[in-house]
Design a protein around this motif. Structure first.
Motif, mmCIF file in Angstrom:
data_model
loop_
_atom_site.group_PDB
_atom_site.id
_atom_site.type_symbol
_atom_site.label_atom_id
_atom_site.label_comp_id
_atom_site.label_asym_id
_atom_site.label_seq_id
_atom_site.Cartn_x
_atom_site.Cartn_y
_atom_site.Cartn_z
ATOM 1 N N GLY A 154 -60.222 -36.105 6.029
ATOM 2 C CA GLY A 154 -59.084 -36.421 5.176
ATOM 3 C C GLY A 154 -58.590 -37.840 5.175
ATOM 4 N N ALA A 155 -59.282 -38.782 5.813
ATOM 5 C CA ALA A 155 -58.821 -40.170 5.812
ATOM 6 C C ALA A 155 -58.901 -40.766 4.415
ATOM 7 C CB ALA A 155 -59.647 -41.007 6.784
ATOM 8 N N ASP A 156 -57.804 -41.398 3.977
ATOM 9 C CA ASP A 156 -57.803 -42.148 2.716
ATOM 10 C C ASP A 156 -58.366 -43.549 2.925
ATOM 11 O OD1 ASP A 156 -56.340 -40.170 1.109
ATOM 12 O OD2 ASP A 156 -54.617 -40.687 2.368
ATOM 13 N N TRP A 157 -58.223 -44.064 4.130
ATOM 14 C CA TRP A 157 -58.709 -45.383 4.517
ATOM 15 C C TRP A 157 -59.372 -45.272 5.895
ATOM 16 C CZ3 TRP A 157 -57.795 -50.194 1.964
ATOM 17 C CH2 TRP A 157 -56.980 -50.118 0.821
ATOM 18 N N VAL A 158 -60.277 -46.177 6.184
ATOM 19 C CA VAL A 158 -60.858 -46.285 7.526
ATOM 20 C C VAL A 158 -60.464 -47.649 8.079
ATOM 21 C CG1 VAL A 158 -62.961 -46.375 8.900
ATOM 22 C CG2 VAL A 158 -62.786 -44.759 6.990
ATOM 23 N N LYS A 159 -59.797 -47.637 9.249
ATOM 24 C CA LYS A 159 -59.313 -48.889 9.836
ATOM 25 C C LYS A 159 -60.228 -49.365 10.950
ATOM 26 C CE LYS A 159 -55.406 -51.198 12.050
ATOM 27 N NZ LYS A 159 -54.006 -51.100 12.516
ATOM 28 N N ILE A 160 -60.460 -50.676 10.965
ATOM 29 C CA ILE A 160 -61.287 -51.332 11.973
ATOM 30 C C ILE A 160 -60.442 -52.366 12.702
ATOM 31 C CG2 ILE A 160 -63.472 -52.518 12.407
ATOM 32 C CD1 ILE A 160 -64.181 -51.860 9.413
ATOM 33 N N HIS A 161 -60.430 -52.312 14.013
ATOM 34 C CA HIS A 161 -59.714 -53.294 14.834
ATOM 35 C C HIS A 161 -60.692 -54.415 15.161
ATOM 36 C CE1 HIS A 161 -56.007 -54.053 16.994
ATOM 37 N NE2 HIS A 161 -55.593 -52.843 16.704
ATOM 38 N N VAL A 162 -60.742 -55.436 14.291
ATOM 39 C CA VAL A 162 -61.781 -56.461 14.415
ATOM 40 C C VAL A 162 -61.511 -57.413 15.577
ATOM 41 C CG1 VAL A 162 -63.100 -58.220 13.169
ATOM 42 C CG2 VAL A 162 -62.142 -56.281 11.925
ATOM 43 N N THR A 163 -60.246 -57.619 15.913
ATOM 44 C CA THR A 163 -59.920 -58.488 17.049
ATOM 45 C C THR A 163 -59.238 -57.685 18.145
ATOM 46 O OG1 THR A 163 -57.824 -59.142 15.999
ATOM 47 C CG2 THR A 163 -59.727 -60.591 15.685
ATOM 48 N N GLY A 164 -59.321 -58.219 19.357
ATOM 49 C CA GLY A 164 -58.699 -57.557 20.494
ATOM 50 C C GLY A 164 -58.298 -58.554 21.561
ATOM 51 N N VAL B 18 -69.664 -49.818 9.035
ATOM 52 C CA VAL B 18 -68.484 -49.029 8.676
ATOM 53 C C VAL B 18 -68.161 -49.169 7.191
ATOM 54 C CG1 VAL B 18 -66.019 -48.707 9.086
ATOM 55 C CG2 VAL B 18 -67.546 -49.180 11.007
ATOM 56 N N THR B 19 -68.098 -50.413 6.707
ATOM 57 C CA THR B 19 -67.688 -50.595 5.316
ATOM 58 C C THR B 19 -68.679 -49.975 4.340
ATOM 59 O OG1 THR B 19 -68.731 -52.790 5.243
ATOM 60 C CG2 THR B 19 -66.397 -52.697 5.821
ATOM 61 N N GLU B 20 -69.959 -50.144 4.587
ATOM 62 C CA GLU B 20 -70.948 -49.583 3.667
ATOM 63 C C GLU B 20 -70.934 -48.056 3.692
ATOM 64 O OE1 GLU B 20 -74.622 -51.406 4.786
ATOM 65 O OE2 GLU B 20 -74.013 -53.407 4.064
ATOM 66 N N PRO C 239 -61.989 -46.781 0.912
ATOM 67 C CA PRO C 239 -61.817 -48.191 1.263
ATOM 68 C C PRO C 239 -61.610 -48.386 2.760
ATOM 69 C CG PRO C 239 -59.778 -47.330 0.370
ATOM 70 C CD PRO C 239 -60.780 -46.214 0.282
ATOM 71 N N THR C 240 -61.748 -49.636 3.187
ATOM 72 C CA THR C 240 -61.577 -49.981 4.600
ATOM 73 C C THR C 240 -60.466 -51.015 4.744
ATOM 74 O OG1 THR C 240 -63.319 -51.657 4.399
ATOM 75 C CG2 THR C 240 -63.955 -49.487 5.234
ATOM 76 N N ILE C 241 -59.863 -50.991 5.918
ATOM 77 C CA ILE C 241 -58.759 -51.893 6.236
ATOM 78 C C ILE C 241 -59.016 -52.437 7.635
ATOM 79 C CG2 ILE C 241 -57.376 -49.926 7.044
ATOM 80 C CD1 ILE C 241 -54.879 -51.427 6.095
ATOM 81 N N ALA C 242 -58.697 -53.705 7.868
ATOM 82 C CA ALA C 242 -59.079 -54.320 9.139
ATOM 83 C C ALA C 242 -57.953 -55.157 9.723
ATOM 84 C CB ALA C 242 -60.318 -55.194 8.955
ATOM 85 N N ALA D 246 -64.079 -60.093 5.402
ATOM 86 C CA ALA D 246 -64.311 -60.270 3.967
ATOM 87 C C ALA D 246 -65.799 -60.216 3.652
ATOM 88 C CB ALA D 246 -63.705 -61.586 3.500
ATOM 89 N N GLU D 247 -66.610 -60.885 4.469
ATOM 90 C CA GLU D 247 -68.057 -60.889 4.240
ATOM 91 C C GLU D 247 -68.642 -59.485 4.375
ATOM 92 O OE1 GLU D 247 -68.991 -65.449 5.800
ATOM 93 O OE2 GLU D 247 -69.385 -63.727 7.103
ATOM 94 N N ALA D 248 -68.016 -58.653 5.201
ATOM 95 C CA ALA D 248 -68.501 -57.280 5.375
ATOM 96 C C ALA D 248 -68.010 -56.346 4.271
ATOM 97 C CB ALA D 248 -68.050 -56.747 6.731
ATOM 98 N N GLY D 249 -67.102 -56.830 3.419
ATOM 99 C CA GLY D 249 -66.627 -56.005 2.314
ATOM 100 C C GLY D 249 -65.374 -55.219 2.611
ATOM 101 N N VAL D 250 -64.596 -55.613 3.620
ATOM 102 C CA VAL D 250 -63.325 -54.932 3.903
ATOM 103 C C VAL D 250 -62.387 -55.110 2.717
ATOM 104 C CG1 VAL D 250 -61.263 -54.997 5.360
ATOM 105 C CG2 VAL D 250 -63.535 -55.087 6.404
ATOM 106 N N ASP D 251 -61.718 -54.034 2.337
ATOM 107 C CA ASP D 251 -60.889 -54.052 1.129
ATOM 108 C C ASP D 251 -59.500 -54.641 1.354
ATOM 109 O OD1 ASP D 251 -62.615 -52.267 -0.818
ATOM 110 O OD2 ASP D 251 -62.661 -51.302 1.143
#
Length: 374
Positions: free
Chosen positions: A116-126, A146-148, A156-159, A171-176
Motif C-alpha cells: 500500500g505504499a504511495d511513495w518509497v522513501k530512501i535515506h540517501v545520507t546518514g 529502488v527507483t527503477e 514515485p520515490t522520495i529521498a 536526481a541522476e537515479a530518477g528520484v521524484d
C-alpha cells in the motif's frame, strides 16, 4: 511524521513506541492537522509501516483527518541514517528498514508497494561517528535499483538528501521528490532540472531548533550548524525555483520541536523570509504543487477551480501580503475539507503521556562537587 508521536529524542522514537499505541496516538493526532488548516499531506515514512492503514482509515471515515498519501519504512543501508548506531545492521527499527544487497532493495521496494505504499522513501545520507554533517551512504546503482523498481510499478520515490552529492545522485537515479537538498551546488541543480525532480527543503525543524530550541531545553550544539545549512541551501532553492523546479513545503511535524497543529505553515514564512519567494509563490508551493505529493493530477487539488477538490481555507487577514497569518490558528475562520466544514470550535485535543512513552533522565548534567557548591 504523523506516526512518530512527538518524541524528544531518537531514544524515544526507536525504543518507546509500541505498534498498537503508536497507531492509537497517530489517530489521536491527525485531526489536529485538519484543524490547523492542513487539508492534505504526504507522510513519507512511518513507524511500524502504519501509514497506509491510517490513510485508509481516514478515507473510510473511521478517523478524521486530511487527505493523506503515505510511504512505509524508509529504506536505509547498513551505514544507517540520522540516528547513528541506534539503527540496526539489518532488519527494521522505528521508521527504518535496513536493506542489504541489490536484490534485497528490489524485493523490499516491491513489498512496500504491494502493501500500500504511495511513495518509497530512501535515506540517501546518514550520520556516521567522527564525521560532521551527513554522508552519502548509497551508491548510484543502489539508488537506481529502488527507483527503477518503483517506477516499473507506477510508484514515485522520495529521498532524504543532506548534501550536494546526494542531491545530484538522487536526481541522476530518477528520484521524484528530494527532501532538504542541503548545500545543493550547480552540478546538483543541473541534475535536478534535467531529471524533472521536485524539491521540498523542509527548513522548519532546523529553524525551530535554531530560533526557539533554547526555550524548551534543546541542545545548543547544532544551532550554528543548522543556521548555516539553512543559509547555504536557501540560495540554491531560490535558484531552483527560478529554473522551474517545483518546490513543495514540508514541516517535519511529529517531533517535540515540531508538534502537530502548530508549525505546518512556518515553511511558507521561511520560503518568503529566507529563500526570497513572494507570499503568493510560497502559497503555491503549499497548495497547487501539493498535488504532486498527493499523487493527484495538476489542477485537480490545491486550486480554486470548477471540478477541483473542495479543500479551502477562509482566514482573517491577507496571506498574499503577510503569509504569516496562516500560521496562527486564531486566524482560521473556516476550514473546508472534501466540501464539508471542519468544526473549529471544539476544544483542542490534549492527553497525558502513556506509560513508558517518555524517556526519564536522572540528571541533565553530572553532579560533581563543583556543581553542588554553586
Amino acid at each position: 511524521h504523523i506516526t512518530f508521536g512527538e518524541p524528544a529524542s531518537n531514544d524515544e522514537l526507536f525504543f518507546h513506541r509500541e505498534q498498537s499505541t503508536a497507531a492509537l496516538v497517530a489517530a489521536f493526532n491527525v485531526p489536529k492537522l485538519l484543524r490547523a488548516g492542513v487539508t492534505g499531506f504526504l507522510d513519507a515514512d512511518c513507524l511500524w509501516n502504519l501509514g497506509p492503514a491510517l490513510r485508509d482509515a481516514i478515507e473510510a471515515g473511521i478517523v478524521e483527518g486530511p487527505r493523506m498519501a503515505s510511504g512505509m519504512n524508509a529504506l536505509l543501508t547498513a551505514a544507517g541514517g540520522t540516528a547513528g548506531r541506534l539503527i540496526p545492521d539489518a532488519g527494521t527499527a522505528g521508521y527504518a528498514h535496513v536493506v542489504g544487497d541489490r536484490a534485497d532493495m528490489v524485493r523490499t521496494t516491491r513489498l512496500q508497494i504491494k502493501h500500500g505504499a504511495d511513495w518509497v522513501k530512501i535515506h540517501v545520507t546518514g550520520s556516521l561517528p567522527g564525521h560532521r554533517g551527513e554522508l552519502t551512504v548509497w551508491t548510484l546503482d543502489e539508488l537506481r535499483a529502488v527507483t527503477e523498481t518503483a517506477h516499473d510499478l507506477d510508484t514515485p520515490t522520495i529521498a532524504h538528501c543532506r548534501s550536494a552529492r546526494s542531491t545530484r545522485m538522487a536526481a541522476e537515479a530518477g528520484v521524484d521528490l528530494i527532501l532538504h537538498a542541503s548545500f545543493m551546488d550547480e552540478a546538483a541543480l543541473e541534475a535536478v532540472v534535467a531529471a524533472g525532480s521536485a524539491i521540498a527543503p523542509t527548513f522548519t525543524f532546523l529553524a525551530n531548533l535554531a530560533d526557539h530550541g533554547h526555550k524548551v531545553g534543546a541542545a545548543s550544539g547544532q544551532v550554528d550548524l543548522f543556521r548555516g545549512e539553512i543559509d547555504a541551501t536557501a540560495a540554491a532553492v531560490r535558484a531552483a525555483h527560478a529554473a522551474g523546479v517545483p518546490i513543495l513545503t514540508g514541516s517535519e511535524s511529529g517531533f517535540a520541536l515540531t508538534p502537530y497543529g502548530h508549525w505546518h505553515a512556518r515553511e511558507l514564512e521561511l520560503l518568503v523570509d529566507v529563500v526570497g519567494l513572494t507570499p503568493l509563490e510560497a502559497i503555491r508551493c503549499a497548495t497547487a504543487e501539493g498535488a504532486r505529493a498527493l499523487r493527484r493530477e495538476p489542477g485537480t487539488i490545491g486550486v480554486v477551480a470548477a471540478g477541483a477538490a473542495a479543500d479551502l481555507l477562509v482566514v482573517d487577514g491577507d496571506p498574499s501580503a503577510d503569509v504569516g497569518v496562516l500560521g496562527d490558528r486564531a486566524n482560521l475562520r473556516h476550514v473546508i475539507s472534501r466540501g464539508r466544514p471542519v468544526d473549529l470550535d471544539r476544544p483542542w485535543p490534549t492527553r497525558r503521556p502513556l506509560p513508558g512513552e517518555k524517556v526519564g533522565v536522572w540528571a541533565a548534567e553530572l553532579l560533581t562537587r563543583e556543581v553542588a557548591a554553586r
